[in-house]
Design an enzyme around this catalytic site. Structure first.
Site, PDB file in Angstrom:
ATOM      1  N   SER A  87       0.841  -1.196   0.000  1.00 37.19           N
ATOM      2  CA  SER A  87       0.000   0.000   0.000  1.00 37.19           C
ATOM      3  C   SER A  87       0.879   1.250   0.000  1.00 37.19           C
ATOM      4  CB  SER A  87      -0.888  -0.028   1.253  1.00 37.19           C
ATOM      5  OG  SER A  87      -1.141   1.265   1.759  1.00 37.19           O
ATOM      6  N   GLY A 111      -5.807   6.302   6.713  1.00 36.11           N
ATOM      7  CA  GLY A 111      -5.119   7.040   5.655  1.00 36.11           C
ATOM      8  C   GLY A 111      -3.931   7.843   6.140  1.00 36.11           C
TER       9      GLY A 111
END
Lengths: 199, 199
Positions: free
Chosen positions: B13, B182
């Site tokens: 990611s 996030g």
């Protein structure tokens, strides 16, 4: 030359509301002009294959909490809406009509606040009329104009143009050719303005 | 009592990589300890019904540009990886093994930088070995241990625990019971630490 920030939004999007609350500060700090681009987020989702965060339950649960925190940090009122998600087709057509009449600012204030601070069900025509009348607007006149083919076509064209430019969610900003997605990218928008991005 | 920030991540990611680059600054400013929680993002997606942003082409196209801007604003190196998306099962099991050996820090540095600054194809076992050896780590020893059932089970348990706590993407942080998703919510994490959130 005055710099422009294009603001693609849908009243049904809580992140669009949060972004909208920050626009006066943005223009005061940068001198940029906001170009409002009402669009139908449902149409954008359909065209792009994107979907609301609430289509993933864990994401939907988190988003509410995240939006509350964002609002608190921004220092603006916010509450979730019990009627969410709302069909905003009439409201967005109304925005196009209000824009033509140069009354978009009070229209947006009335609609955004009714949904995202007052928990009004703006999917109901009688609620829309009551909210707009309370704001001193010609509610019935605006709502009648949402049946005008030219108004319908303009909203459709805005939405199609958004998709053709790469928009997949709301709010989306453009500074020149640079696209920014989300109320949490206004710092990037401001930075682009300061760096004089022209696209 | 030292405050803790739990950091759920997957090397595949790019947002996890960007968040990871900011952790030393976060700990220096707040005194908080980072608790690393390696998880398999693919497993999280499968369990929650979430999917990678690249599953919506317009979103995927935007994400690359957005990540580049985030990296530039953070002042850290970043480039997209030509092998993305990478199957990170072996790498994440390796993280669990490295964590047990208390060498997670150099392991994460080697793996994150190989993928997100050096464009290495870390889906290839021989590339993994070369990268870890170049970092002075016992690459073959670590990779052998990825076949250990206890290591496999621990990664699985981390992933299941993440899902049960509401995780749907990466990176995800917890400060007490508060969840933050996030790399662009590290400011919220820091604020929660300063406000002394305990869950």
């Amino acid at each position: 030359m005055t710099q422009q920030v294009e603001f693609y939004f849908d009243y049904g999007s809580p992140a669009s509301y949060l972004a909208w609350t920050q626009l006066p500060g943005l223009t005061a700090r940068t001198g940029a002009a906001i170009v409002h681009r009402p669009m139908l987020l449902g149409g954008v989702f359909k065209a792009t294959g994107n979907s609301s965060p609430i289509s993933v339950p864990a994401k939907g649960a988190y988003m509410g909490r995240d939006l509350e925190r964002c609002a608190r940090h921004m220092g603006v009122p916010f509450r979730s809406n019990d009627a969410f998600p709302i069909n905003t087709l009439g409201l967005m057509r109304g925005a196009v009509a209000a824009q033509r009449d140069e009354i978009l600012e009070p229209y947006s204030t009335a609609v955004f606040e009714a949904i995202w601070t007052q928990n009004r069900d703006m999917g109901q025509p009688e609620t829309i009329v009551a909210v707009l009348e309370a704001a001193g607007l010609d509610a019935r006149g605006l709502m009648e104009r949402t049946a005008d083919p030219a108004i319908k076509d303009e909203l459709k064209a805005n939405t199609e143009q958004a998709v053709s430019r790469g928009v997949f969610g709301a709010p989306t900003f453009f500074v020149g050719g640079e696209m920014f997605w989300g109320q949490d990218r206004l710092d990037h928008v401001e930075r682009a303005l300061r760096e004089g991005a022209t696209g």
